[in-house]
Motif scaffolding. Structure first.
Motif, mmCIF file in Angstrom:
data_model
loop_
_atom_site.group_PDB
_atom_site.id
_atom_site.type_symbol
_atom_site.label_atom_id
_atom_site.label_comp_id
_atom_site.label_asym_id
_atom_site.label_seq_id
_atom_site.Cartn_x
_atom_site.Cartn_y
_atom_site.Cartn_z
ATOM 1 N N SER A 1 0.934 -1.150 -0.022
ATOM 2 C CA SER A 1 0.009 -0.097 0.034
ATOM 3 C C SER A 1 0.600 1.120 -0.061
ATOM 4 N N ASN A 2 1.926 1.039 0.726
ATOM 5 C CA ASN A 2 2.821 2.191 0.778
ATOM 6 C C ASN A 2 3.588 2.554 -0.554
ATOM 7 N N ALA A 3 3.860 1.417 -1.231
ATOM 8 C CA ALA A 3 4.444 1.569 -2.755
ATOM 9 C C ALA A 3 3.537 2.141 -3.504
ATOM 10 N N ILE A 4 2.103 1.838 -3.463
ATOM 11 C CA ILE A 4 1.123 2.418 -4.497
ATOM 12 C C ILE A 4 1.004 3.930 -4.042
ATOM 13 N N ARG B 1 13.321 8.153 10.380
ATOM 14 C CA ARG B 1 11.941 8.118 11.137
ATOM 15 C C ARG B 1 11.034 7.173 10.572
ATOM 16 N N ILE B 2 11.106 6.770 9.480
ATOM 17 C CA ILE B 2 9.971 6.167 8.573
ATOM 18 C C ILE B 2 9.306 5.007 9.488
ATOM 19 N N PHE B 3 9.857 4.226 10.447
ATOM 20 C CA PHE B 3 9.331 3.278 11.345
ATOM 21 C C PHE B 3 8.847 3.734 12.650
ATOM 22 N N GLU B 4 8.782 4.899 12.715
ATOM 23 C CA GLU B 4 8.371 5.658 14.139
ATOM 24 C C GLU B 4 6.913 5.517 14.099
ATOM 25 N N PHE C 1 4.515 8.796 12.809
ATOM 26 C CA PHE C 1 5.326 9.364 11.909
ATOM 27 C C PHE C 1 4.522 9.427 10.579
ATOM 28 N N THR C 2 4.197 10.363 9.578
ATOM 29 C CA THR C 2 3.763 10.061 8.380
ATOM 30 C C THR C 2 4.213 11.483 7.687
ATOM 31 N N THR C 3 4.451 11.323 6.419
ATOM 32 C CA THR C 3 4.660 12.430 5.471
ATOM 33 C C THR C 3 3.344 12.767 4.639
ATOM 34 N N LYS C 4 2.150 12.083 4.863
ATOM 35 C CA LYS C 4 0.977 12.068 4.068
ATOM 36 C C LYS C 4 0.152 13.263 4.711
ATOM 37 N N ASP C 5 -0.825 13.829 3.838
ATOM 38 C CA ASP C 5 -1.643 14.829 4.349
ATOM 39 C C ASP C 5 -2.430 14.424 5.562
ATOM 40 N N VAL C 6 -3.095 15.492 6.297
ATOM 41 C CA VAL C 6 -3.856 14.919 7.490
ATOM 42 C C VAL C 6 -5.121 14.270 6.947
#
Length: 219
Positions: A80-83, A162-165, A168-173
């Motif tokens: 899902s993350n890859a998509i 930080r990706i596995f914290e 933590f996300t870089t996606k929009d709210v």
């Protein structure tokens, strides 16, 4: 064995009992193919991009004992993350700009694990969204390696750290909880005593590497 699939209407569903241990064919055991079937609608072509091409390179490996249901969740989160990463790249850059700048073709990757400086090489071709899944047995036959690669938006070194914290996300709210990759990491490391690593180049794609030891899981 190398198989290349484009999303053209696969139909299927496979459920697993939580924490059930099984020894079967690895792809079926871990739920790789069934997860792709569940995600089929997201892999299909849209108005903004062609169908995502899924390249499967399943090496000859031995059966392992694992928690099948939990591994199924790992693949759901990683795929899902890859998509999401590919869609973000498409949405942030106009198609004509992608075509002129060149694209990242996973088929040009070396057969061995790429280094951080040579993960997703560029080539002067039209952009084709791709996800590659590779499985293999280490030379000492003590570990299974599973790699998931995409030619999506990639991530910076800061994000990789930080990706596995949790949270933590870089996606929009509203588009991400920041739990998917943290849960995947916990399942691999704590439940299977393995490792989950990421290598990425911002703007060019990411590679997640799972290492699972081949031994009996102790409760």
């Amino acid at each position: 064995m190398i198989q290349i699939f484009a999303a053209v209407g696969l139909v299927g569903y496979l459920s697993f009992k939580n924490a059930q241990k099984a020894v079967n064919d690895l792809a079926n055991q871990l739920g790789i193919d069934s997860t792709l079937m569940i995600l089929d609608s997201r892999l299909r072509a849209t108005q903004k991009r062609p169908a995502m091409e899924v390249i499967k390179e399943y090496g000859e490996i031995i059966p392992i004992e694992c928690y099948a249901g939990q591994m199924n969740q790992v693949f759901m989160n990683l795929l899902s993350n890859a998509i999401d990463a590919i869609d973000e790249k498409i949405n942030n850059v106009q198609p004509e700009k992608i075509e002129k700048a060149g694209a990242d073709k996973l088929t040009s990757l070396p057969t061995r694990l790429p280094t951080p400086n040579y993960i997703l090489p560029k080539s002067e071709i039209e952009f084709t969204p791709q996800i590659k899944i590779r499985t293999e047995l280490t030379k000492d036959k003590k570990f299974i390696l599973i790699q998931i690669l995409d030619n999506g938006v990639g991530m910076s070194r800061e994000v990789q750290q930080r990706i596995f914290e949790q949270f933590f996300t870089t996606k929009d709210v509203g588009k991400g909880t920041g739990l998917g990759l943290a849960i995947a990491h916990q399942i691999i490391v704590e439940k299977h005593r393995g490792t989950l690593e990421v290598k990425s180049v911002s703007g060019h794609g990411s590679q997640f590497i799972i290492t699972i030891p081949i031994y009996r899981i102790e409760d």
